[in-house]
Design a protein around this motif. Structure first.
Motif: not given
Lengths: 303, 298
Positions: A97, A99, A127, A130-131, A134, A158, B184, B186
């Protein structure tokens, strides 16, 4: 979300077998007699590929950290990554993801796709990645906010503002935490126990309806009772999400995962690098591993 | 005597006796030095309270100085108002810039960019305030005349490194795990900063700002150069139009002018200033205490 009613407290978990699967196969766990999730009780594994890694290598600066990892991760399954410290399993997990983007010397080669989209193509927004993907971390890291705001904060940002109360409740129920905290949603999340905090972090992750949950040694800071409740929870979560878990605890991988990837350190050529030794059904990894190194590791001969 | 006799009594012997004396002496010296700091502060506060405290009255705080220079009575109300206005304006200028500098340094800058900026802040922090004042004087005042706003600018420059530094320190104390957790989910870097990092560090930011306010409230050099020509018997709110009366310059003026009445008033004004600074510091400490408790739960 969960099809089980979440009325248990984590402290009652030890009173009962912590999952139906274990009860059928191995009620007592000897240190090395590893129980394996029995695949015949599972819903037939779907073959839809979520992540497809082809020859992925990770560098930190000039140093090769992980070399040539190829594996597929399937939808609605739990995939475990095991192996000794420093073998790159967390590095690979965090690559899924993005990170690792915050590490400036991080570099990834090979192809790493998610539902067919290259995660590292130009134009991919970390971004947004990662949305959808998780992550739950080693140490519980609730925000210094109320329990409610821990869950509700991200959805609000969001744009998922409608029925926020319901969303928070659903997330907390999904993480088997609702009954313990429903009367103190406005109190600080930092007042929860470690196990509760970790379930809160899981609830926080699922509140934004991700596709995948990456769990980086989620139980390493927890006591056995909390660990059992998280493992139980993972079995529920895989109905809705794809789970990838890094764990130091082999028994944990054996208990929860359908597929297990064994990573190890390769020191040939004077260079220490992590490699993927073997990736197969969990039962195969723990009972009939194809590679000697896997066998040595899972039988406790090293690591 | 090749080896030690391990059976003899466990009392000090040989050079251990000398080392213990040295140890006591050094500990005593260090304790005395630490006490000296407390004593100096105590003496100063006592002297100011003794001489200035008697001046303190409702009239002293609410009335302007008398028209005649050496006349008794009157107060420093206009100077309190002027100081408050200028310090407030300086805070309004310095706080957002200082916080943004700190955010840049802790959240966005690479190590290579952060180094020179930190150095610049340290140098700015060590800059003599008279130099900052003369810089503003040459840049803005010459040819235009003094205004409270120019003095505020000088105060803002003095506050900037203080606020940036304390804010940076409290931002750095926010665990990386919290940022990771937000990322994490988002959430973008900026939203993380605004929604998680700054609220977590708010106590430290407020504390640093209060300390910076306390520090510049008594700053005198900029006032001498930038806010000294005024009719000190009137109250003025015209911060952008003219120099405002203020406490530090009032103290300077009264003490310089001689005459027991005026010197006594100078002590009174000094007392007001010290009380403000002490209260500000205690408030800052209390806030700091509370915010660290918040961060650790309960």
């Amino acid at each position: 979300m969960s099809n089980k009613t979440q009325t248990r407290s984590p402290y009652s978990v030890m009173d009962e077998p912590h999952s139906e699967i274990d009860a059928a196969t191995a009620p007592v766990v000897a240190p090395l007699a590893i129980e394996v999730a029995d695949s015949k009780d599972e819903t037939p594994p779907s073959r839809e590929v979520v992540f497809d890694l082809r020859d992925v290598s990770v560098y930190y600066g000039q140093a090769l950290a992980v070399a040539g990892v190829s594996l597929e991760i399937h939808r609605n399954q739990i995939t475990a990554m095991i192996g000794p410290s420093g073998c790159g399993k967390t590095t690979i997990l965090r690559s899924l993801n993005r990170m690792n983007d915050s590490v400036s010397s991080f570099r990834l080669t090979g192809s790493c796709t998610y539902h067919g989209n290259d995660l590292y193509a130009s134009g991919v927004d970390a971004v947004e990645v990662r949305r959808r993907i998780g992550m739950v971390f080693q140490r519980p890291n609730p925000f210094p906010k109320s329990i409610y705001d821990n869950i509700g904060w991200a959805p609000r940002i969001l744009g998922m503002r409608d029925n926020l109360d319901e969303r928070v409740e659903k997330a907390l129920r999904g993480a088997a935490l609702w009954d313990e905290v429903k009367d103190r949603l406005k109190t600080s999340a930092l007042g929860l126990s470690g196990g509760q905090q970790q379930r809160l972090c899981i609830a926080r992750s699922i509140a934004i309806e991700p596709d995948v949950l990456l769990l980086d040694e989620p139980c390493s800071a927890l006591d056995p009772i909390s660990t059992a409740s998280i493992e139980d929870l993972m079995q529920d979560l895989k109905n809705d999400y794809t789970l990838v878990i890094v764990t130091h605890n082999m028994q944990q991988a054996a208990r929860v995962a359908e597929r297990t990837a064994f990573f190890s350190l390769d020191v040939s050529g004077g260079q220490r690098k992590g490699i993927l030794v073997e990736y197969d059904d969990t039962a195969t990894i723990f009972t009939r591993p194809a590679d000697k190194r896997t066998e040595d590791y899972v039988t406790g001969r090293f690591g | 005597m090749a080896s030690l006799d391990y059976t003899r009594p466990l009392t000090a012997s040989g050079n251990l006796r000398r080392r213990r004396v040295v140890d006591r002496l050094m500990r005593g010296a260090a304790t005395a030095a630490a006490l000296a700091a407390v004593v100096i502060l105590g003496l100063m506060v006592f002297a100011i309270a003794q001489r200035g405290g008697s001046q303190l009255s409702v009239a002293f705080l609410t009335q302007n100085p008398p028209e005649q220079l050496y006349a008794a009575g009157g107060g420093i109300a206009n100077a309190i108002i002027g100081s408050a206005l200028m310090v407030a304006l300086a805070t309004i200028i310095a706080l957002p810039i200082g916080v943004l500098i700190a955010i840049y340094l802790t959240e966005f800058a690479t190590a290579r960019a952060a180094g020179p900026i930190r150095l610049a802040l340290d140098l700015l922090y060590g800059m003599p305030t008279i130099v900052i004042a003369i810089f503003i004087l040459g840049l803005l005042v010459v040819g235009h005349g003094q205004t409270g706003f120019y003095a505020s600018l000088a105060l803002a420059i003095i506050m900037l490194p203080l606020i940036a530094r304390t804010t940076g320190e409290s931002l750095a104390l926010v665990p990386k795990e919290l940022r990771d957790a937000s990322h994490a989910l988002g959430i973008s870097r900026w939203r993380t900063t605004v929604g998680i990092t700054i609220p977590s560090a708010l106590g430290g930011i407020v504390t640093g700002t209060i300390l910076a306010v306390a520090r510049v409230a008594g700053e005198t050099a900029p006032m001498l150069l930038l806010a000294s020509v005024f009719d000190n018997t009137k109250t003025s709110f015209n911060i952008f139009g003219q120099a405002l009366p203020n406490i530090p310059y009032e103290i300077f003026n009264l003490a310089e002018s001689g005459g027991t009445v005026n010197v006594a008033k100078a002590w009174g004004a000094a007392f007001v200033l010290v009380v403000f600074v002490l209260i500000a510091n205690f408030v800052a400490r209390a806030l700091h205490h509370r915010s660290t408790r918040m961060m650790t739960g309960r």
